[in-house]
Design an enzyme around this catalytic site. Structure first.
Site, PDB file in Angstrom:
ATOM      1  N   HIS A 189      35.040  47.351  -2.150  1.00 25.58           N
ATOM      2  CA  HIS A 189      35.891  47.478  -1.055  1.00 25.58           C
ATOM      3  C   HIS A 189      35.549  46.656   0.182  1.00 25.58           C
ATOM      4  CE1 HIS A 189      38.554  49.950   1.899  1.00 25.58           C
ATOM      5  NE2 HIS A 189      39.371  49.573   1.014  1.00 25.58           N
ATOM      6  N   TYR A 204      48.659  45.320  10.260  1.00 22.78           N
ATOM      7  CA  TYR A 204      47.290  46.350  10.211  1.00 22.78           C
ATOM      8  C   TYR A 204      46.629  46.203  11.456  1.00 22.78           C
ATOM      9  CZ  TYR A 204      48.184  47.920   5.370  1.00 22.78           C
ATOM     10  OH  TYR A 204      48.589  48.507   4.481  1.00 22.78           O
TER      11      TYR A 204
END
Length: 717
Positions: free
Chosen positions: A443, A476
């Site tokens: 990630h 975002y």
């Protein structure tokens, strides 16, 4: 203090269940649909977002609990000590409350949009000429796609597609009763739309199909119909052990996921419909799907409110004032006149998205791909856009002979299919593509460019909190730093070698890398803050993240609060920590900011008696991020960037418009005070616009060559 230390910090009353906490977050999303400070079409959009969020939650989190329940795995959750069944009951109770709230909002907004001559109507409410037009539309465009599914001894109960709307049909002929199900295909648009005398009318497609349902069953009488929707388990286990090619395993997994076990059924039940009439049919569906009554949700309105996006796409052309005022991310002034790589050689570059444009990150790869001095590009990719310019640039680099290494995370949930395709594309272009570590998701957000200039090798590293996705970077909230710091460059080199080869976790100079390392270092930093506070009395911790679930971290924060350390948490989503418990967490303040942009940046700060520590990270303080993912936490070493991020944190903590604070009973209330209103996201947008105006009025002479200026302009297009 001695008495406080005796408190059992494993007490379940000191924690909130992870799943219930998430549902409280989704309630805050739905609150944005109720907030009349938001433009009207944006409020409709938040209803859609709430539905989309919930679908994923049901397919993954609730599905996992149901798997445990059906397999008689009664493992207790680590915080509330609840069994899977107790969690499912709590989830059902809270989610039914949310469901009722959401559809009350829908009915209210349906009336409110009528003030703008926008009408969501039924087929029967349309005038005759438009009924005739809808009839032609049905037979020309919908009828050929429909497949009625009869159910009898020769035709078993069908496999109902995940999230698809279906019509349940009761039929009869000569006293013989039959049952059939008609799936509504996922057509291009959810609505039939027409305009008349300045009024916009929208009719749901499933309503049109229902009105012509008898055409599918000639010779039969339609006794009753109702609409329903099934949500299925989409979180099947990926068997990595012994896999020769993870790409093939993922492709097989995607096929299996379409037929996961049912986890929820939604039934449309308008105010005028008698529930008792369909009670037997509901019991039949529950039995066939293996569901309980707690998994059943009646909705007073249309199923699947994500379909509202189709109406919004039409209406924004008529009513642009009912959407947010357009905001264009600002391209940093310093990069308009200076080559990115030359600037990075002098100092670190900070980007705060979506207020700062994502283009410099794209150009970081594009410019490197086109530069003859570039030797290698290495990058991790978790989620990328469908037409990613970064993918295109990596292909170009490989085709031009650069050494390109890309880690594509094939297990990025719901992006697996997209990432499989990108992995194939990159491999075909000559990139060295790797898929990460067994049983771990990668990630991390890191990219490194290696160049050779004047007989010297330079390493440029981008580290970020968000994905390399040019689309999501527009809404975002994330942060990134481009640096040539030698210690971080060495760490980046070791990190990529660790991913691509065989070695133990390296010893890094600056980076903290999970599994485990980020959590352990974070707990050590909290302990140091506790010890510093005991000596200096000024302990303070600020942390911003998406979610906080790690019990180890929460317990350490409780210890910090008990010692008197002030803890300010800015947590958008799940927060299993309970603030304000006397003797446990009275020094902890938790706020959640939900607004126009999705808060996604992770920031961790410790006062440390003035010798401050500040980190950015790809990781939330969640159990999965700490022990089942490869994540990176990195320090902010540049003093100016440090100060800028601290000012950003102060703005978040001052927010009294979109911030909600968490109470000891785990409910949230809007922050209200007598201070001037502060909407943190509006503050950042205003600051970005001011920077833009400033750069327009004070444009220095370019330091680029004419060729660099030309290349720069081409890349920005």
């Amino acid at each position: 203090m001695t008495e406080l230390a005796k408190l059992d910090l494993d007490n379940p009353d000191y924690y909130e269940n992870r799943e219930v906490s998430w549902l409280n977050f989704n309630h805050r999303v739905l609150q944005e649909a109720a907030d009349d400070r938001n433009p009207l079409l944006e409020r409709l959009s938040f209803l859609s977002i709430g539905t989309s969020n919930l679908d994923e939650f049901m397919m993954v989190r609730v599905a996992g609990l149901q798997d445990q329940y059906h397999l008689n795995i009664n493992e207790l959750d680590t915080k509330k000590q609840w069994t899977p069944e107790q969690q499912l009951i709590a989830v059902s109770e809270k989610n039914h409350e949310n469901n009722e709230y959401q559809y009350t909002l829908y009915q209210d907004l349906k009336k409110e949009v009528e003030n703008y001559d926008i009408h969501f109507i039924s087929y029967n409410e349309a005038p005759e000429e438009h009924k005739e037009a809808m009839k032609k539309f049905f037979f020309n465009e919908i009828y050929p796609t429909l497949t009625p599914l009869g159910i009898d001894a020769y035709r078993p109960f069908p496999s109902l597609n995940n999230k698809l709307i279906h019509i349940f049909v009761n039929l009869s002929r000569e006293g013989e009763q039959q049952v059939a199900i008609v799936p509504i295909p996922q057509l291009v648009n959810r609505f039939y739309h027409y305009e008349k005398d300045g009024h916009n009318y929208f009719i749901y497609l499933e309503d049109i199909v229902t009105n012509f349902i008898e055409t599918l069953f000639t010779g039969y009488h339609i006794d009753s119909t109702f609409l329903f929707r099934v949500t299925r388990n989409a979180d099947l286990d990926i068997q990595e052990d012994g896999a020769e090619d993870l790409l093939t395993v993922i492709e097989d997994y995607l096929v299996q996921r379409r037929n996961g076990m049912a986890v929820r059924i939604e039934v449309q039940l308008e105010n005028n419909q008698n529930q008792e009439i369909i009670e037997g049919d509901i019991e039949y569906l529950l039995d066939e799907l293996g569901l309980f009554e707690r998994d059943l949700y009646f909705v007073n309105g249309p199923l699947d409110l994500t379909g509202l996006n189709d109406a919004i796409d039409v209406l924004e052309n008529y009513f642009p004032q009912l959407r947010y005022k357009p905001f264009k991310p600002v391209y940093p002034a310093e990069l308009q006149t200076t080559d990115l790589f030359k600037l990075a050689e002098k100092r670190d570059i900070f980007l705060h998205h979506p207020y700062d444009s994502f283009k410099p990150v794209v150009e970081f790869i594009q410019d490197a791909a086109n530069d003859p001095n570039t030797l290698a590009i290495k990058q991790t990719l978790y989620r990328v856009s469908s037409n990613s310019p970064i993918i295109s640039a990596l292909k170009t680099a490989a085709e031009r002979g650069k050494q390109v290494t890309v880690l594509v995370e094939l297990k990025a949930r719901f992006d697996e299919e997209n990432n499989v395709q990108w992995a194939k594309v990159l491999e075909e272009a000559g990139c060295h593509v790797i898929y990460g570590k067994t049983h771990l998701k990668t990630h991390s957000k890191i990219a490194m460019v290696v160049k050779q200039k004047n007989g010297r090798v330079y390493r440029y590293v981008h580290l970020g909190t968000g994905n390399y996705n040019d689309k999501t970077a527009r809404f975002y909230s994330d942060m990134g730093i481009i640096t040539t710091n030698e210690g971080i460059a060495e760490d980046a080199t070791d990190f990529f070698n660790y991913l691509s080869g065989y070695s133990n976790q390296p010893d890094y100079h600056y980076l903290h890398v999970s599994p485990f390392d980020i959590r352990d270092n974070y707990i050590e930093d909290i302990e140091e803050e506790i010890q510093s506070h005991k000596v200096n009395g000024n302990g303070h911790i600020i942390a911003k993240m998406n979610s906080l679930t790690s019990k180890d971290v929460i317990k350490k924060m409780y210890e910090a609060s008990q010692a008197g350390v002030k803890v300010d948490l800015i947590i958008r989503g799940i927060c299993c920590l309970v603030p304000g418990i006397p003797g446990v967490s009275e020094n902890i303040n938790v706020i959640s900011v939900v607004g126009r942009f999705l808060e996604h940046s992770r920031i961790y700060w410790f006062k440390n008696n003035g010798d401050e520590k500040l980190f950015l990270s790809s990781a939330d303080m969640m159990t999965r991020n700490m022990i089942r993912r490869v994540e990176i936490e990195f320090p902010v070493l540049d003093k100016n960037i440090h100060n800028e991020i601290m000012e950003i944190l102060r703005v978040y903590l001052d927010d009294n418009t979109k911030a909600r604070y968490k109470l000891p009973d785990c409910s949230y209330q809007y922050v209200t005070n007598d201070l001037p209103p502060v909407d943190s996201q509006q503050v950042f947008m205003k600051k970005a616009q001011q920077e833009l105006e400033k750069s327009r009025n004070n444009v220095p002479k370019s330091k680029m060559t004419w060729f660099e200026r030309l290349q720069h302009r081409l890349n920005k297009k």
